[in-house]
Scaffold this motif. Sequence first.
Motif, PDB file in Angstrom:
ATOM      1  N   PRO A   6      51.426  27.778  50.276  1.00  0.00           N
ATOM      2  CA  PRO A   6      52.028  26.445  50.411  1.00  0.00           C
ATOM      3  C   PRO A   6      50.941  25.411  50.703  1.00  0.00           C
ATOM      4  CG  PRO A   6      52.297  27.688  52.424  1.00  0.00           C
ATOM      5  CD  PRO A   6      51.607  28.614  51.441  1.00  0.00           C
ATOM      6  N   LYS A   7      51.348  24.218  51.036  1.00  0.00           N
ATOM      7  CA  LYS A   7      50.367  23.191  51.403  1.00  0.00           C
ATOM      8  C   LYS A   7      49.660  23.594  52.693  1.00  0.00           C
ATOM      9  CE  LYS A   7      52.447  19.214  49.115  1.00  0.00           C
ATOM     10  NZ  LYS A   7      52.949  17.832  49.275  1.00  0.00           N
ATOM     11  N   ASP A   8      48.424  23.057  52.836  1.00  0.00           N
ATOM     12  CA  ASP A   8      47.595  23.346  54.012  1.00  0.00           C
ATOM     13  C   ASP A   8      47.206  24.815  54.078  1.00  0.00           C
ATOM     14  OD1 ASP A   8      47.867  20.650  54.797  1.00  0.00           O
ATOM     15  OD2 ASP A   8      49.759  21.141  55.826  1.00  0.00           O
ATOM     16  N   GLY A   9      47.076  25.459  52.890  1.00  0.00           N
ATOM     17  CA  GLY A   9      46.651  26.847  52.869  1.00  0.00           C
ATOM     18  C   GLY A   9      45.144  26.960  52.972  1.00  0.00           C
ATOM     19  N   ARG A  10      44.678  28.224  52.953  1.00  0.00           N
ATOM     20  CA  ARG A  10      43.240  28.467  53.089  1.00  0.00           C
ATOM     21  C   ARG A  10      42.843  29.594  52.140  1.00  0.00           C
ATOM     22  NH1 ARG A  10      39.690  27.168  57.179  1.00  0.00           N
ATOM     23  NH2 ARG A  10      37.711  28.357  57.195  1.00  0.00           N
ATOM     24  N   LEU A  11      41.813  29.293  51.354  1.00  0.00           N
ATOM     25  CA  LEU A  11      41.268  30.287  50.426  1.00  0.00           C
ATOM     26  C   LEU A  11      39.829  30.591  50.845  1.00  0.00           C
ATOM     27  CD1 LEU A  11      41.554  31.932  47.756  1.00  0.00           C
ATOM     28  CD2 LEU A  11      40.494  29.976  46.614  1.00  0.00           C
ATOM     29  N   VAL A  64      28.048  44.502  43.882  1.00  0.00           N
ATOM     30  CA  VAL A  64      28.279  43.378  44.782  1.00  0.00           C
ATOM     31  C   VAL A  64      29.773  43.330  45.055  1.00  0.00           C
ATOM     32  CG1 VAL A  64      28.303  40.866  44.968  1.00  0.00           C
ATOM     33  CG2 VAL A  64      26.291  42.022  44.067  1.00  0.00           C
ATOM     34  N   ARG A  65      30.106  43.227  46.338  1.00  0.00           N
ATOM     35  CA  ARG A  65      31.517  43.170  46.723  1.00  0.00           C
ATOM     36  C   ARG A  65      31.910  41.706  46.876  1.00  0.00           C
ATOM     37  NH1 ARG A  65      34.829  46.128  51.652  1.00  0.00           N
ATOM     38  NH2 ARG A  65      36.408  44.489  51.900  1.00  0.00           N
ATOM     39  N   LEU A  66      32.992  41.328  46.164  1.00  0.00           N
ATOM     40  CA  LEU A  66      33.508  39.960  46.222  1.00  0.00           C
ATOM     41  C   LEU A  66      34.924  40.008  46.782  1.00  0.00           C
ATOM     42  CD1 LEU A  66      33.259  36.917  45.490  1.00  0.00           C
ATOM     43  CD2 LEU A  66      34.212  37.500  43.241  1.00  0.00           C
ATOM     44  N   ASP A  67      35.156  39.330  47.919  1.00  0.00           N
ATOM     45  CA  ASP A  67      36.479  39.273  48.550  1.00  0.00           C
ATOM     46  C   ASP A  67      37.062  37.887  48.332  1.00  0.00           C
ATOM     47  OD1 ASP A  67      35.959  41.780  49.399  1.00  0.00           O
ATOM     48  OD2 ASP A  67      35.670  41.287  51.510  1.00  0.00           O
ATOM     49  N   ILE A  68      38.295  37.837  47.780  1.00  0.00           N
ATOM     50  CA  ILE A  68      39.031  36.580  47.606  1.00  0.00           C
ATOM     51  C   ILE A  68      40.309  36.705  48.418  1.00  0.00           C
ATOM     52  CG2 ILE A  68      40.094  34.991  45.963  1.00  0.00           C
ATOM     53  CD1 ILE A  68      38.255  36.123  43.821  1.00  0.00           C
ATOM     54  N   ARG A  69      40.359  35.965  49.541  1.00  0.00           N
ATOM     55  CA  ARG A  69      41.451  36.099  50.509  1.00  0.00           C
ATOM     56  C   ARG A  69      42.232  34.792  50.566  1.00  0.00           C
ATOM     57  NH1 ARG A  69      38.463  37.234  54.191  1.00  0.00           N
ATOM     58  NH2 ARG A  69      38.548  39.516  54.091  1.00  0.00           N
ATOM     59  N   ASP A  70      43.581  34.915  50.546  1.00  0.00           N
ATOM     60  CA  ASP A  70      44.421  33.716  50.675  1.00  0.00           C
ATOM     61  C   ASP A  70      45.346  33.872  51.862  1.00  0.00           C
ATOM     62  OD1 ASP A  70      47.177  34.733  49.919  1.00  0.00           O
ATOM     63  OD2 ASP A  70      46.096  35.287  48.096  1.00  0.00           O
ATOM     64  N   GLY A 118      49.182  37.222  53.999  1.00  0.00           N
ATOM     65  CA  GLY A 118      48.234  36.919  52.958  1.00  0.00           C
ATOM     66  C   GLY A 118      47.797  38.142  52.180  1.00  0.00           C
ATOM     67  N   THR A 119      46.962  37.897  51.147  1.00  0.00           N
ATOM     68  CA  THR A 119      46.523  38.952  50.235  1.00  0.00           C
ATOM     69  C   THR A 119      45.021  38.828  50.025  1.00  0.00           C
ATOM     70  OG1 THR A 119      48.666  38.934  49.125  1.00  0.00           O
ATOM     71  CG2 THR A 119      46.821  39.932  47.934  1.00  0.00           C
ATOM     72  N   THR A 120      44.361  39.985  49.900  1.00  0.00           N
ATOM     73  CA  THR A 120      42.924  40.004  49.641  1.00  0.00           C
ATOM     74  C   THR A 120      42.656  40.866  48.421  1.00  0.00           C
ATOM     75  OG1 THR A 120      42.430  39.780  52.003  1.00  0.00           O
ATOM     76  CG2 THR A 120      40.648  40.566  50.564  1.00  0.00           C
ATOM     77  N   PHE A 121      41.982  40.253  47.432  1.00  0.00           N
ATOM     78  CA  PHE A 121      41.521  41.008  46.276  1.00  0.00           C
ATOM     79  C   PHE A 121      40.048  41.350  46.495  1.00  0.00           C
ATOM     80  CE2 PHE A 121      45.300  39.221  44.422  1.00  0.00           C
ATOM     81  CZ  PHE A 121      45.711  40.203  43.535  1.00  0.00           C
ATOM     82  N   ILE A 122      39.738  42.619  46.350  1.00  0.00           N
ATOM     83  CA  ILE A 122      38.371  43.102  46.561  1.00  0.00           C
ATOM     84  C   ILE A 122      37.830  43.567  45.213  1.00  0.00           C
ATOM     85  CG2 ILE A 122      36.923  44.723  47.822  1.00  0.00           C
ATOM     86  CD1 ILE A 122      39.247  44.912  49.870  1.00  0.00           C
ATOM     87  N   ILE A 123      36.775  42.893  44.755  1.00  0.00           N
ATOM     88  CA  ILE A 123      36.212  43.184  43.442  1.00  0.00           C
ATOM     89  C   ILE A 123      34.779  43.686  43.618  1.00  0.00           C
ATOM     90  CG2 ILE A 123      35.699  42.257  41.155  1.00  0.00           C
ATOM     91  CD1 ILE A 123      37.690  40.005  41.757  1.00  0.00           C
ATOM     92  N   TYR A 124      34.494  44.811  42.982  1.00  0.00           N
ATOM     93  CA  TYR A 124      33.128  45.349  42.979  1.00  0.00           C
ATOM     94  C   TYR A 124      32.538  45.110  41.590  1.00  0.00           C
ATOM     95  CZ  TYR A 124      34.248  47.699  47.367  1.00  0.00           C
ATOM     96  OH  TYR A 124      34.605  47.968  48.661  1.00  0.00           O
ATOM     97  N   LEU A 125      31.446  44.323  41.539  1.00  0.00           N
ATOM     98  CA  LEU A 125      30.794  43.981  40.280  1.00  0.00           C
ATOM     99  C   LEU A 125      29.424  44.657  40.230  1.00  0.00           C
ATOM    100  CD1 LEU A 125      31.679  40.182  40.212  1.00  0.00           C
ATOM    101  CD2 LEU A 125      32.745  42.002  38.886  1.00  0.00           C
ATOM    102  N   PRO A 126      29.066  45.258  39.097  1.00  0.00           N
ATOM    103  CA  PRO A 126      27.805  46.012  39.004  1.00  0.00           C
ATOM    104  C   PRO A 126      26.600  45.071  38.969  1.00  0.00           C
ATOM    105  CG  PRO A 126      28.876  45.948  36.876  1.00  0.00           C
ATOM    106  CD  PRO A 126      29.840  45.318  37.834  1.00  0.00           C
TER     107      PRO A 126
END
Length: 575
Positions: free
Chosen positions: A483-488, A500-506, A560-568
Motif C-alpha cells: 500500500p502507500k508508505d511502503g518500503r522496498l 552474488v546473493r540479491l535480496d528484494i524485500r517488500d 512482507g515477502t523476500t525474493f532471494i536471487i543467486y546470480l553467477p
Amino acid sequence: MAQETNNTEKKSQGTGPGTKLLIGEFLNYRRIWLLSFVLTAAFAIIPVIFFAVLDYNLTQRSLENDAEARASRLASNTWRSLAFFLDERKNALNYVVQSNSFEQLENTPQLTEILDFLHESFGGFTDIGIIDATGVQKAYAGPHGLAGRNYKDQQWFKDTMTHGISVSDVFLGFRNVPHISIALRHTTPDNTYFIIRATIEHQLPKILSEVKTSGNGDAFLINARGVLQTPSHYFGNVLEKANIALPLATEQTRTMRITLENRQDLIAAFRHIPDTPFILVVLKSQKEIMSPWHHSQVTLIQYLGISISVVLLWIWAVTTYFVRRLQLLDRKRSKYFHMAEYENKMASIGRLAAGVAHEINNPLAIINEKAGLIKDMAHFKEELKKDTRLLETVDVILASVKRCSRITRQLLSFGRQTQTAPVPLILKSVLDEVLVFLIKEAQLKNIFIDIDVPDDLPQVVGNRGKLQQVLLNIVNNAFAAMPKDGRLSVSAQKTDDPFVRLDIRDSGCGISPENLKHIFEPFFSTKTNQGGTGLGLSITYGLVQELGGRINVESKVNEGTTFIIYLPTTTQKEE
C-alpha cells in the motif's frame, strides 16, 4: 507480497452434450479423463463380461444337460431292472403251466408246492391261482383264501382272455391290499382255456427304493391315467392321483423339467415299460444337482469382480498418467506461447523506447546547441556577461538537457539488449536502469526504496535484457503488493560460492503458506479477477534458470515477502 499464480484449469460449467472440451486456453481435462476412462473401461470390460456370461451360460447349460443325461441313464437302467423282474416271473408262470396239466394245477396241495418252489427259485410271488374260462378260481395257494372267487368282471381277466397275457395296474381287489397280477391264458389239449394267475404285493416299491436318486430325488411308477402305482416322495401314496403331465408313450426315455406347486424345480425322466401299464418316473432336484455349480458360481463372480477391479485400477492409472501428461504439455505450450508473446511485447516496447529516445535526442541537440551559443555570446558581450540571471538560466537549461540525454541513453540501452552470449554485468548499474522506470510509481505511492549494493561487488555474468526483465517483474509485483508508505529494500552481497546473493524485500501483504508452494507454477494466480495471467513469476523463474542462477522466496502474511536471487559471477556449465 502478492504473487503471480497460475490461473488453474477452468472447470466446465455444463455437463450436457453441448459442453465443449476446450474452455478458454485450456482443455477440459476432467471431461477428457472421464471420457477416456469410460470408453477404455467399456472396451476392456464389456468383452470380459460378455465372455464371462457366455461361459457361465454354456457351463450352466452343460451341467443341466449332464443332469438330464444322468437322470435319463438312471431311468433306463431302472426300467430294465423292472422289465427283467416282470419277464422273469412271466417266464416262471409259463414254465409252470407248460410242465403241469390242468388236473395237477387244479390240485391245491400240488399248487402249494409250486408256489413254494417259485418262492425259493424267484421270490416275489404272494399267491397263485387257477381260473377257468368262466372266471371262477378253481384252485388257490396263498395267504388270502380266495378259492372260488369269480373274476369275470375284473379288467385283468378280460385283458388276459383277449391278449393271452397281462400285467395289471396296481389295485386292491378282493384282498383290499395294493397288488399287481401277472396272468397267462393256456389252451388245453381239448381246446379249453384256463388262466394261471400270480400276484405281487410289495416287490415293486422295494426295487424302486434301491434306486440311487440322491438327495431329494424320487423314483416311482405311475400309469397312463396319472394314478400312482408305487409311493412317491413328492406326489403321495399308492393309488393317489398325481398332478403331473406325462409324455406320449415312446420306446425312448424322455426328460423334461417340471415345477411343483411349491416352486421347486425338478428334472424328470420318463420311460414306458413295454407290455405293462407302468410308466417309470425318476425325479431329481435341479437345485441339488446344480448346488456345486452355484458354489462355483460365487467363486466365478468373485474372480470376475477382482479381475474387473484390477482392470479398472490399471485403466484409471494409465488414463490419469496420460491426461496429466497432456495437461502438462498443454500448460507448457501455453506458457511458451505467452513467453513468446511477452518477449515480443518487450521487444516492441524496446523499439518504441528507442524510437522515442531518438526523436527526443534531435530537439535536445538543438536546445543544447542554442543554449551553448547563448552562453558563448554572453562571454563576448559585456552587457550579457553582467546578467547573472541569464547565465544561471542557461546553466539550468544545459543541466536539464544533460539529464534528458541520460534518460534517453538509458531508454536506448534498455531497448537494445539483444546479445545472447553471457557478458559481465555490474549489478548496481542494471538495477539503476530498472528503477529509473519505476521511480514515478514509487513517488505516487510514497514508497521508500532502500538500496544496499556495495561498489566492490563482483560482476555477475549473464544477459542484460533477461536480468532487467527479472528485476522489473519482481519490483513490479512488490509495488503491487504494497500500500502507500511502503518500503522496498534491495541488498546484495557476495557468497562463498561463485554467486552474488540479491535480496528484494517488500513490506506488502505477504503470501499464505498454501499458495507459497505454488508461487512459480505457470498460470497459478490469486489476481485472476484483476487481470493477472499467472505467468510473471513463472517466466521470472525460467529466466533466472537461463542466467545460471536460482531463486527462492520467503514470506509471512501481513509482514512482507523476500525474493532471494543467486546470480553467477562466472559462466555456469549447463547440465
